[in-house]
Design an enzyme around this catalytic site. Sequence first.
Site, PDB file in Angstrom:
ATOM      1  N   ARG A 286      11.398   3.735   3.231  1.00  0.00           N
ATOM      2  CA  ARG A 286      11.001   2.769   4.268  1.00  0.00           C
ATOM      3  C   ARG A 286      12.224   1.921   4.588  1.00  0.00           C
ATOM      4  NH1 ARG A 286       5.783  -1.025   4.804  1.00  0.00           N
ATOM      5  NH2 ARG A 286       5.024   1.002   5.466  1.00  0.00           N
TER       6      ARG A 286
ATOM      7  N   ARG B 228       0.809  -1.218   0.000  1.00  0.00           N
ATOM      8  CA  ARG B 228       0.000   0.000   0.000  1.00  0.00           C
ATOM      9  C   ARG B 228       0.842   1.267   0.000  1.00  0.00           C
ATOM     10  NH1 ARG B 228      -2.817  -3.675   1.617  1.00  0.00           N
ATOM     11  NH2 ARG B 228      -1.096  -4.132   3.001  1.00  0.00           N
ATOM     12  N   THR B 229       1.783   1.357   0.910  1.00  0.00           N
ATOM     13  CA  THR B 229       2.513   2.615   1.067  1.00  0.00           C
ATOM     14  C   THR B 229       3.335   2.927  -0.181  1.00  0.00           C
ATOM     15  OG1 THR B 229       2.630   2.155   3.420  1.00  0.00           O
ATOM     16  CG2 THR B 229       4.055   3.885   2.590  1.00  0.00           C
TER      17      THR B 229
ATOM     18  N   HIS C 161       5.261   6.046  11.317  1.00  0.00           N
ATOM     19  CA  HIS C 161       4.720   5.928   9.960  1.00  0.00           C
ATOM     20  C   HIS C 161       3.802   7.139   9.781  1.00  0.00           C
ATOM     21  CE1 HIS C 161       3.428   4.372   6.267  1.00  0.00           C
ATOM     22  NE2 HIS C 161       2.806   3.274   6.620  1.00  0.00           N
TER      23      HIS C 161
ATOM     24  N   LYS D 211      25.441  -5.138  -0.869  1.00  0.00           N
ATOM     25  CA  LYS D 211      26.915  -5.172  -0.957  1.00  0.00           C
ATOM     26  C   LYS D 211      27.557  -4.607   0.306  1.00  0.00           C
ATOM     27  CE  LYS D 211      26.529  -4.307  -5.912  1.00  0.00           C
ATOM     28  NZ  LYS D 211      26.600  -3.219  -6.909  1.00  0.00           N
TER      29      LYS D 211
END
Lengths: 305, 214
Positions: free
Chosen positions: A104, A54-55, A132, A83
């Site tokens: 995120r 969703r986000t 959030h 890496k």
Amino acid sequence: MINLKNRSLVSITDYNKEEIIRILDIAEEFELNQRQHILNQHVIASLFFEPSTRTRLSFESAVQYLGGSVIGFASADTSSVRKGESLKDTILTVSNYSDLIVMRNPLDGSARYASEVSPVPIINAGDGANQHPTQCLLDLYSIRKTQGTLENIHIAMVGDLKYGRTVHSLVQALSLFGATFHFISPDSLKMPSSVKTWVKKAGLEYHQYTNMKDVMPMADIFYMTRVQGERFPDPLEYEKVKNLYILERSMLKDAKESMKVLHPLPRVNEITQDVDEDPRAYYFQQAKNGVYVRQALLAAILGLR
Amino acid sequence: MSRLSRHSYIANRNINRGFSKTYFPNQILFKLQPGPKRHESYTEEEPTDQPLNIANPKSMDKKRTELKVSALRNGTVIDHIPADQSFQVVKMLNLDESSRQIYFGTNLDSAKYGKKGIIKITDKFFESEEISKIALVAPSATLIEIKDYDVTSKRKVHLPDSVEKIVKCFNPKCVTNNQEIDTKFYVTEDHKGNMKLACHFCEKTMGKESIDFF
């Protein structure tokens, strides 16, 4: 004049009451007229170090409705993190290629750190179990839209109040507007004392329950949450509580007509499918509101509103 | 070896061995004498060979209430440490690894605090970062600086608004525990008035019991 240009959004508390209202007002404008190509020639980096549906999609959708371009990755496996690159190096590098970074990251506090090293603004799309803020803004937008105000509402929060970051942010934000809080959870998932202290310091009331029924008649908003198995250190504890709070349509008979059921999604079984048919179910519209709010944020932070 | 210097030796030896509380004779005490107004002095009383009755100070004559170990020529006395934090202060300041002469006492009677700890360190003057550390575990402590037997400064430690680079975040998922980042905490209180540290990055708060110094 409220100016949010170049202001990162890491935690909902980064913005004051007037600034939050400003974002919601701009979001209303985008709800009325969503396709405005004001981000032409702007590049937005979308750095998702962990999966999100969703986000990430609603951010990318918001950029595209505004005519901007998106670069980035949807998982750490496809970035230089694999890496061994440090977060600082990734942010400094990507900031060379973009006007704003949406990030995120699974580490708590990573967004605050990124905002302090990045020359371009950062929007936190979730930093581990911490914050959030865009979810919080779309929750506020949904509450204002359905109740006509954010002032003095009675909100019931149900389920995982201990680990659920959305409820913590929402309590902080609604404390600015004089809400009364009804916390419904098992003892093992009670609202943390730091959040309750926040409510007390704001001079507001909170009440704690273990049963949804008692709160149903007085609530303006029923905010359901998923009990997140992945946040539990002990799987046995999760098994004990995962099915404790299931909202069924029959339980809504005592609720106000104007009451709305919200949920940050994804839901598992905490709201039965028959509730979807009730006019008080609002969670899918709530998710849609996320696009307007994210459009508003992008426009405000890039100085285009 | 005089009794006082023997005590000093024992204290130093035991500190260097990593603290066995039972090795500390509870008569290792010292006290600052009020001196002239502009020039307080730190004096020493003649040692006694008898065990000291610290459990009932009222029963002692005035002179015996002012007993103390050898005078400090230069250094710092940390007084009014909560007794249950005495060993924590020593550990936190790495005094158990110090080669300086150090006097230590704990569970000493205090009219104001009930029981207290006290530490005297020769030739040591604390930097502000170290004072912040002391304040976090012993907010009631008093720091007394002595130069050439005179008290040159006496002050209460005070909790800073924030502390940087000295405390680890207790949250294993905090970005500071997973990347090379200096920590920063805001000093705050919960609704019961207990001191808490709120991480600038992950926003989690921890109590005194979770504090772990670098």
